[in-house]
Design a protein around this motif. Structure first.
Motif, short mmCIF file in Angstrom:
data_model
loop_
_atom_site.label_atom_id
_atom_site.label_comp_id
_atom_site.label_asym_id
_atom_site.label_seq_id
_atom_site.Cartn_x
_atom_site.Cartn_y
_atom_site.Cartn_z
N THR A 158 -4.50 6.62 2.17
CA THR A 158 -3.45 6.12 2.65
C THR A 158 -4.00 4.74 2.91
N TRP A 159 -5.63 4.30 3.78
CA TRP A 159 -5.89 2.84 3.33
C TRP A 159 -6.07 2.51 2.02
N ARG A 160 -6.17 2.80 1.58
CA ARG A 160 -6.13 2.58 0.04
C ARG A 160 -5.36 1.38 -0.37
N MET A 161 -3.91 2.59 -0.43
CA MET A 161 -2.76 2.14 -1.50
C MET A 161 -2.01 0.64 0.18
N ALA A 162 -2.37 0.91 2.04
CA ALA A 162 -1.78 -0.52 2.56
C ALA A 162 -2.68 -1.75 2.35
N ALA A 163 -4.44 -1.50 1.59
CA ALA A 163 -4.63 -3.07 1.58
C ALA A 163 -3.98 -2.87 -0.07
N TRP A 164 -3.61 -2.04 -1.13
CA TRP A 164 -3.24 -2.74 -2.47
C TRP A 164 -1.91 -3.08 -1.85
N ALA A 165 -0.95 -2.89 -1.15
CA ALA A 165 0.62 -3.63 -0.82
C ALA A 165 -0.08 -4.49 -0.10
N ILE A 166 -0.54 -5.11 0.73
CA ILE A 166 -1.16 -6.27 1.12
C ILE A 166 -1.77 -7.50 0.27
N THR A 167 -2.94 -6.92 -0.40
CA THR A 167 -3.17 -7.55 -1.68
C THR A 167 -2.00 -7.99 -2.40
N ALA A 168 -1.31 -6.95 -2.85
CA ALA A 168 -0.45 -7.98 -3.88
C ALA A 168 0.87 -8.83 -3.86
N PHE A 169 1.58 -8.81 -2.28
CA PHE A 169 2.29 -9.71 -1.10
C PHE A 169 1.21 -10.54 -1.01
N LEU A 170 0.03 -10.63 -0.89
CA LEU A 170 -0.33 -11.90 -0.54
C LEU A 170 -0.79 -12.48 -1.82
N ALA A 171 -0.43 -12.12 -3.18
CA ALA A 171 -1.15 -12.95 -4.11
C ALA A 171 -0.48 -13.33 -4.81
N SER A 172 1.03 -12.06 -4.23
CA SER A 172 2.86 -12.97 -5.12
C SER A 172 2.78 -14.00 -4.07
#
Length: 716
Positions: free
Chosen positions: A416-430
């Motif tokens: 769950t932590w990895r999924m949240a980190a992935w989502a945050i990273t994708a949003f920041l990359a966008s």
């Protein structure tokens, strides 16, 4: 100064000089192997020099430039400065060759209603009720064959029926010369048409178009694609409600004429208007989606995944998808440029080269500039090239930074932590992508369109993930499912995505200060600022920070721009605008020359319409005579046609939309219909020394696309 002090000073300077010399050598060493990256900017400089000349260079000069350019490129393959000098000369010669290749006779005067016969080259929808026809004429009533333009661009009412490309047709039309700039120094749309081989414009006046011959065989592909677009548009409109159907049709087939004006305006203000133009974003999502889908599908077959180059197969499929999308969208030059950039990347995958790199971007730019040199001075290429340049430079720098960090893996975290980190990273990359691309493209956007989107980063950061997840993938799936009649549900998902995009656009467009229109900045300052951005992206090492200084200098030079004109006069005399004490433009007429006046207002950084601007204080009009005073000069503007008595009493500047002939010779500055006919739109600057006049044709120079008007009876 004593000897001791001088010696002490020398000791102080030696380390500093050594450090400076070392830093200089290190900066030079960092640029090794990067000469190729400067080839596209060098070629663009040569192209820009050609188009900025006041006179057309002769064929001999172009031949000399081409010969020297090729020689310098060949000799200077290992000498950077000589190579780049050769590319500048080649760019100059390429732009000249494009002009010579496109050369066509020009219409020199308007015509009455004349008979026209020719073969249709292309037919595109211009609005809900009108089409835009490009025709190669073989007969124009009253014209000698030697004076026929290669092509005409005509507005056609939709009621005339279906016109297929390649069909030889006959009709009645009123023809006009190529348009001149709406004011001195403004965008020259006539040049763009001329470089496409178009020598005149006009409107079809016939109630119907007579078909003389069927299409020739080689253009049947255009006809087939046109029929395919219409069929796909019908399926889209059957599956979705408005305005989502028109929005979806624009993204899939490139047909934008049915999008409601309020949607266009919302997207423009919010900074999302680029979504409507099928360009890099759409091409990457469509071709990239096919790449990942094909690769993932092939990876499910272990025998293929282990033994075959499925990555290359997927890249080949993506190339074919990009080509099909380019042909289907019929988006013109901008879409073709995007396909070239995508094709370079996937071809690099096929030949085992790095896919996304600065070299690939420069190679794509070189191909585009060789095929269409004028692209170097157009907004579309400048914005897309600078946006991608900024993104590639940032991510290359980021990858270099990350490579120097500790590569060790930390403790394994919960999924769950990895999924949240992935989502945050994708949003920041966008967000980072939107910020960098928006900033990099803002310089040409400010110059060409006079508009900035303060909340563009927010709008794109929210909308682009929606486009990438809900809109384009399901648009692609819908197109694949159309032959099987299963396209309704993918298009429904796409419609929901578009609904969310419109909600985001409307909300952002309503934020305070979202609608920022700025006065057009001067060209020199924008060139300097853009040069600084290119230096920042292409230089290696700390020396690249010099680009930031140059960008700042270019932006500061905006304040040193020459004063704007105090009077603007439309090219036919239908309207005149003065500049009031607050810097706003005040048109004399509330309805005439709407297109030109609203372009003036936009270039002045105003959002007002013609009617709104005409309500401002400045002019007093009565019975075809308008009076105003600007900087102590009394202006008289006469309309309504010639008369035996011209009332010019008290005028220091006299403007008339009819020929003054010998009237009012005592007025120090007279501008009448004949002056406007000869020289185009006028701009007048007033000061204590008098009035300085510039004209549109004077700014255009003596170039082959500039129309030198002739009386109607002499022009044929």
């Amino acid at each position: 100064m004593s000897t001791a002090l001088m010696g002490h000073a020398g000791v102080e300077q030696t380390p500093r000089a050594a450090w400076t010399a070392g830093a200089f050598r290190a900066s030079l060493a960092a640029q090794q192997g990067r000469t190729f990256l400067w080839s596209a900017p060098a070629l663009s400089i040569g192209i820009g020099i050609y188009f900025s000349l006041p006179d057309e260079p002769g064929l001999l000069l172009l031949a000399i430039a081409a010969t020297l350019g090729v020689a310098f490129v060949w000799i200077g393959r290992s000498a950077g400065l000589l190579l780049l000098t050769g590319l500048v000369l080649c760019g100059f010669a390429l732009a000249g060759a494009q002009s010579w290749r496109a050369a066509t006779p020009l219409l020199r005067a308007t015509t009455g209603e004349v008979a026209v016969t020719g073969r249709a080259i292309s037919v595109d929808r211009n609005s809900r009720t009108r089409l835009m026809l490009v025709i190669a004429p073989d007969y124009i009533e009253g014209f000698a064959p030697a004076h026929l333009p290669k092509r005409l661009r005509l507005s056609v009412p939709q009621r005339v029926g279906v016109i297929h490309p390649g069909t030889r047709i006959s009709f009645k039309a009123r023809l006009s010369p190529l348009p001149s700039p709406v004011e001195p120094g403004a965008f020259d749309y006539g040049r763009r048409l001329w470089l496409d081989g178009i020598g005149g414009t006009g409107r079809v006046t016939s109630a119907a178009v007579e078909v003389l011959d069927a299409p020739i065989g080689l253009v049947s592909l255009d006809d087939a694609l046109s029929s395919l677009r219409q069929a796909m548009g019908s399926r889209i409109h059957a599956a979705l409600e408005e305005p989502y159907a028109s929005f979806a049709e624009a993204l899939i087939t490139g047909e934008r004429s049915t999008i409601p004006p309020e949607i266009n305006r919302s997207l423009l203000v919010s900074g999302l208007y680029h979504i409507l133009s099928i360009s890099g974003l759409h091409m990457w999502l469509a071709a990239g989606g096919v790449f990942w889908a094909v690769r993932a599908g092939l990876a499910l077959v272990p025998r293929l995944a282990l033994r075959c180059p499925i990555r290359k197969w997927a890249a080949a499929a993506a190339l074919m998808m990009g080509l099909f999308y380019m042909l289907l969208a019929n988006g013109g030059v901008a879409t073709a440029r995007s396909f070239i950039m995508v094709a370079i990347v996937f071809f690099a995958v096929i030949v085992d080269r790095p896919a996304l790199s600065m070299r690939n971007l420069v190679l794509a730019a070189l191909i585009i500039l060789v095929l269409d040199p004028e692209a170097a001075i157009e907004a579309s290429f400048q914005m897309s090239f600078l946006a991608v340049l900024g993104l590639v430079a940032f991510y290359e720098a980021w990858a270099h930074y990350k490579s120097g960090q500790d590569a060790g893996e930390g403790p394994q975290r919960h999924w769950t932590w990895r999924m949240a980190a992935w989502a945050i990273t994708a949003f920041l990359a966008s967000l980072a992508t939107s910020l960098i691309a928006g900033f990099s493209s803002s310089l040409p956007a400010a110059f060409h369109f006079g508009r900035i989107s303060p909340y563009g980063v927010l709008a794109n950061g929210l909308a682009i993930p929606v486009v990438g997840i809900l809109v384009m993938p399901f648009a692609l799936l819908g197109v694949v499912m159309m032959p099987f009649g299963l396209d309704h549900w993918p298009l429904a998902v796409m419609g929901k995505g578009l609904e969310l995009v419109i909600v985001i656009s409307n909300q952002v467009a309503e934020l305070p200060g979202a609608n920022e229109v700025i006065a057009r900045p001067p060209l020199p300052s924008m060139v300097i600022a853009a040069s600084g951005l290119v230096l920042l992206c292409l230089l290696a090492g700390p020396v690249r920070l010099a680009g930031v200084v140059i960008m700042a200098a270019g932006c500061l030079l905006v304040r040193a721009a020459p004063l704007p004109p105090d009077l603007l006069i439309e090219t036919t005399g239908q309207n005149v605008a003065l500049r009031d004490a607050s810097g706003h433009l005040v048109p004399a007429q509330p309805r005439r020359a709407r297109f030109s006046v609203e372009k003036w207002l936009q270039a002045n950084g105003e959002e007002a319409s013609l009617g709104e601007a005409a309500k401002r204080v400045g002019w007093t009009c009565n019975d075809g005579r308008c009076l105003a005073e600007v900087k102590g000069k009394r202006i008289v503007y006469l309309t309504g046609g010639e008369s035996s008595q011209v009332d010019c009493g008290g005028a220091e500047i006299l403007i008339a939309d009819f020929p003054l002939r010998g009237a009012c010779r005592h007025v120090s500055l007279r501008i009448d219909r004949f002056d406007l006919w000869r020289y185009g739109a006028h701009a007048v600057r007033l000061d204590d020394a008098g009035a300085a006049v510039t004209t549109a044709r004077g700014e255009q120079g003596r170039r082959p696309w500039v129309v030198v008007p002739q009386p109607r009876h002499e022009a044929n």
